[in-house]
Write a protein that holds these residues in place. Structure first.
Motif, PDB file in Angstrom:
ATOM      1  N   HIS A 153       2.907   6.734   5.435  1.00  0.00           N
ATOM      2  CA  HIS A 153       2.626   5.302   5.559  1.00  0.00           C
ATOM      3  C   HIS A 153       3.660   4.424   4.869  1.00  0.00           C
ATOM      4  CE1 HIS A 153      -1.280   5.533   7.547  1.00  0.00           C
ATOM      5  NE2 HIS A 153      -1.517   6.602   6.808  1.00  0.00           N
ATOM      6  N   ARG A 187      -3.313   4.909  -7.613  1.00  0.00           N
ATOM      7  CA  ARG A 187      -3.293   4.469  -6.212  1.00  0.00           C
ATOM      8  C   ARG A 187      -4.291   3.332  -5.980  1.00  0.00           C
ATOM      9  NH1 ARG A 187      -6.183   8.607  -2.972  1.00  0.00           N
ATOM     10  NH2 ARG A 187      -7.869   7.557  -4.056  1.00  0.00           N
ATOM     11  N   CYS A 247       1.042   9.058   1.550  1.00  0.00           N
ATOM     12  CA  CYS A 247       1.940   8.008   1.041  1.00  0.00           C
ATOM     13  C   CYS A 247       3.269   8.001   1.780  1.00  0.00           C
ATOM     14  CB  CYS A 247       2.176   8.206  -0.455  1.00  0.00           C
ATOM     15  SG  CYS A 247       0.785   7.694  -1.467  1.00  0.00           S
ATOM     16  N   PHE A 302       1.838   2.975  -6.401  1.00  0.00           N
ATOM     17  CA  PHE A 302       2.027   4.188  -5.610  1.00  0.00           C
ATOM     18  C   PHE A 302       3.116   5.093  -6.187  1.00  0.00           C
ATOM     19  CE2 PHE A 302      -0.160   1.503  -2.534  1.00  0.00           C
ATOM     20  CZ  PHE A 302      -1.134   2.390  -2.091  1.00  0.00           C
ATOM     21  N   TYR A 362       3.969   4.156   1.545  1.00  0.00           N
ATOM     22  CA  TYR A 362       3.435   3.615   0.290  1.00  0.00           C
ATOM     23  C   TYR A 362       4.270   4.140  -0.872  1.00  0.00           C
ATOM     24  CZ  TYR A 362      -0.792   2.827   3.106  1.00  0.00           C
ATOM     25  OH  TYR A 362      -1.674   2.439   4.064  1.00  0.00           O
TER      26      TYR A 362
END
Length: 138
Positions: free
Chosen positions: A80, A39, A77, A51, A82
Motif C-alpha cells: 500500500h 501503526r 505496508c 509506519f 505505507y
C-alpha cells in the motif's frame, strides 16, 4: 492516554510498558504488538500513525522469531506504500515469507535463513535488539 478496545478502556502507557518488558525477555510477539500500536498511532508520544517505526519493529520481530504476522504486516505496508514507496513485487515476497513461516513456532523448514534469501530485513533493521526497547521504542 486511553482508548477503547472491545468495549474496555485501555491504558496505552501501561500497555506499552508491558510490551517493552515482554520484548526484553525475548518474547518477540511483543515487538509485533508495539509495531501494531505504532501503526495505529497508539504509542505514547506519537502523533498519528508511524509506519516507519512499525515496520522496524515488525522487521525485528521477523528477524528474531520468524513471526508470520510480522511478515504479513510488512507485506501490507509495502503493497500500500505505507511508510515508504509502494512496491507490489516486494509485497508479494513478504506475503510469501508469511506463507513459508512455520506456524508451530519452531522456525523455518529447511536451511533457508530467517528473512529469506532476499535481504529483505537489511533496510528495516535500524533498531537494536529487543533488550534496547526501552530507549528505542518508548
Amino acid at each position: 492516554q486511553h482508548t477503547a478496545k472491545h468495549g474496555r478502556r485501555v491504558d496505552l502507557k501501561k500497555t506499552t510498558r508491558y510490551w517493552i518488558e515482554a520484548a526484553k525477555t525475548g518474547f518477540s510477539y511483543a515487538l509485533c504488538g508495539l509495531g501494531n500500536m505504532a501503526r495505529d498511532g497508539e504509542l505514547p508520544g506519537l502523533v498519528g500513525a508511524d509506519f516507519a517505526l512499525a515496520q522496524g519493529l515488525w522487521a525485528r520481530a521477523f528477524a528474531e522469531c520468524d513471526l508470520p504476522e510480522a511478515a504479513y504486516n510488512l507485506g501490507v505496508c509495502t503493497g500500500h506504500g505505507y511508510g515508504g514507496p509502494q512496491d507490489y513485487a516486494l509485497a508479494l515476497v513478504w506475503y510469501r515469507e508469511c506463507r513459508d513461516c512455520d506456524l508451530d513456532g519452531r522456525g523455518r523448514a529447511g536451511d533457508e535463513p530467517v528473512g529469506g534469501r532476499h535481504g529483505l530485513l537489511t533496510p528495516l533493521l535500524k533498531f537494536g535488539p529487543a533488550n534496547d526497547c526501552q530507549t528505542t521504542y518508548a
